[in-house]
Design a protein around this motif. Sequence first.
Motif, PDB file in Angstrom:
ATOM      1  N   ASP A 163       0.826  -1.212   0.000  1.00 12.07           N
ATOM      2  CA  ASP A 163       0.000   0.000   0.000  1.00 12.07           C
ATOM      3  C   ASP A 163       0.862   1.265   0.000  1.00 12.07           C
ATOM      4  O   ASP A 163       0.706   2.134   0.871  1.00 12.07           O
ATOM      5  CB  ASP A 163      -0.991  -0.045   1.176  1.00 12.07           C
ATOM      6  CG  ASP A 163      -2.001  -1.169   0.982  1.00 12.07           C
ATOM      7  OD1 ASP A 163      -2.938  -0.985   0.190  1.00 12.07           O
ATOM      8  OD2 ASP A 163      -1.808  -2.275   1.556  1.00 12.07           O
ATOM      9  N   HIS A 205       0.964   3.493  -2.513  1.00 10.90           N
ATOM     10  CA  HIS A 205       0.116   4.582  -3.011  1.00 10.90           C
ATOM     11  C   HIS A 205       0.923   5.798  -3.472  1.00 10.90           C
ATOM     12  O   HIS A 205       0.639   6.936  -3.049  1.00 10.90           O
ATOM     13  CB  HIS A 205      -0.922   4.961  -1.936  1.00 10.90           C
ATOM     14  CG  HIS A 205      -1.982   3.922  -1.760  1.00 10.90           C
ATOM     15  ND1 HIS A 205      -2.968   3.708  -2.693  1.00 10.90           N
ATOM     16  CD2 HIS A 205      -2.182   2.990  -0.786  1.00 10.90           C
ATOM     17  CE1 HIS A 205      -3.743   2.714  -2.292  1.00 10.90           C
ATOM     18  NE2 HIS A 205      -3.279   2.244  -1.145  1.00 10.90           N
ATOM     19  N   ASP A 239      -1.058  -2.154  -4.522  1.00 11.92           N
ATOM     20  CA  ASP A 239      -1.397  -0.731  -4.396  1.00 11.92           C
ATOM     21  C   ASP A 239      -0.122   0.121  -4.455  1.00 11.92           C
ATOM     22  O   ASP A 239       0.217   0.827  -3.502  1.00 11.92           O
ATOM     23  CB  ASP A 239      -2.245  -0.424  -3.135  1.00 11.92           C
ATOM     24  CG  ASP A 239      -3.721  -0.672  -3.362  1.00 11.92           C
ATOM     25  OD1 ASP A 239      -4.090  -1.175  -4.442  1.00 11.92           O
ATOM     26  OD2 ASP A 239      -4.528  -0.366  -2.464  1.00 11.92           O
ATOM     27  N   HIS A 288      -3.326  -9.242  -2.083  1.00 10.82           N
ATOM     28  CA  HIS A 288      -3.659  -7.879  -1.661  1.00 10.82           C
ATOM     29  C   HIS A 288      -4.814  -7.933  -0.664  1.00 10.82           C
ATOM     30  O   HIS A 288      -4.759  -7.302   0.386  1.00 10.82           O
ATOM     31  CB  HIS A 288      -4.012  -7.001  -2.870  1.00 10.82           C
ATOM     32  CG  HIS A 288      -4.181  -5.563  -2.471  1.00 10.82           C
ATOM     33  ND1 HIS A 288      -3.134  -4.792  -2.023  1.00 10.82           N
ATOM     34  CD2 HIS A 288      -5.282  -4.767  -2.414  1.00 10.82           C
ATOM     35  CE1 HIS A 288      -3.576  -3.586  -1.713  1.00 10.82           C
ATOM     36  NE2 HIS A 288      -4.879  -3.541  -1.940  1.00 10.82           N
ATOM     37  N   HIS A 348      -4.128  -1.580   5.427  1.00 10.13           N
ATOM     38  CA  HIS A 348      -3.324  -0.425   5.875  1.00 10.13           C
ATOM     39  C   HIS A 348      -3.145  -0.465   7.394  1.00 10.13           C
ATOM     40  O   HIS A 348      -3.120   0.571   8.049  1.00 10.13           O
ATOM     41  CB  HIS A 348      -3.981   0.907   5.461  1.00 10.13           C
ATOM     42  CG  HIS A 348      -4.023   1.134   3.982  1.00 10.13           C
ATOM     43  ND1 HIS A 348      -3.775   2.374   3.420  1.00 10.13           N
ATOM     44  CD2 HIS A 348      -4.259   0.307   2.938  1.00 10.13           C
ATOM     45  CE1 HIS A 348      -3.887   2.293   2.097  1.00 10.13           C
ATOM     46  NE2 HIS A 348      -4.184   1.040   1.778  1.00 10.13           N
TER      47      HIS A 348
HETATM   48 FE   LIG Z   1      -4.376   0.409  -0.385  1.00  6.56          FE
END
Ligand SMILES: [Fe+2]
Length: 240
Positions: free
Chosen positions: A9, A11, A37, A125, A162
């Motif tokens: 994650d 991002h 991600d 994921h 997260h």
């Molecule tokens: Fe995410």
Amino acid sequence: MLNLLVLGDIHSNWPALKTIAKYIGNDRFDGIINTGDFTVYGTFPNETIRWFRKNKKAICILGNTDLRLLRILHGKRLKRPRKEEKRVMYFWTAEQLSPKNQRFLESLPTHREITLNHIRIGIFHGTYDDPDETLYPDAPIHRFQKLAHTTPYQMHIMGHAHTPFYKKVSGVHFVNPGSVGRMYDGDPRTSFAIIRIFSKKVAVEHFRIPYPVRKVTTSLEKNGLPAIYKKMYEIGRKLN
Ligand SMILES: [Fe+2]
């Protein structure tokens, strides 16, 4: 002993990823796992993807935001997310992404498996049987038990929540490294994990370290992106 660096994650938060890379030093690791991600919400998709593209030790999968981004790049309609401030970030990222990085994302699967010291490890994921599931550490124990009893893997490495955690349920290890680039828990520092495997023994350690949040917030401002994101990075919470 095998050392795995576990990231997820991200991002598009390159300042956070770069800080981790400097902090840990690449050579110490036998493998680097990315639970997906890579993209959206931060402003550095190309720098983020390039780092993994160039890293021979990286084992990567796609997350839900990466899949949505690829849908846009393939000319499909984007039904979700509905909120305008989220859609802006997807379309902005799609415009920025280099063809090389797009091709790299297109080459990746949505889950993988590796075997280390006879331990079969699944990388997801979401979860083993639901790619969209957000598995938090406080999920009912029977959910973890069901996964443990139906999986062929002795270890699940996951993203999407997260939220950093490590649990061993019915003999199966469940690891989430937390999010490198988009925190939910009010702590704006970046999160990652190190898994050490010695013979058949497993040790998991989580880390939270500060990174230059201002590099992200000034870049968001410079690119005229919604102000709500600046606040999110500063306080380490999801507000959208
Ligand atoms: Fe995410």
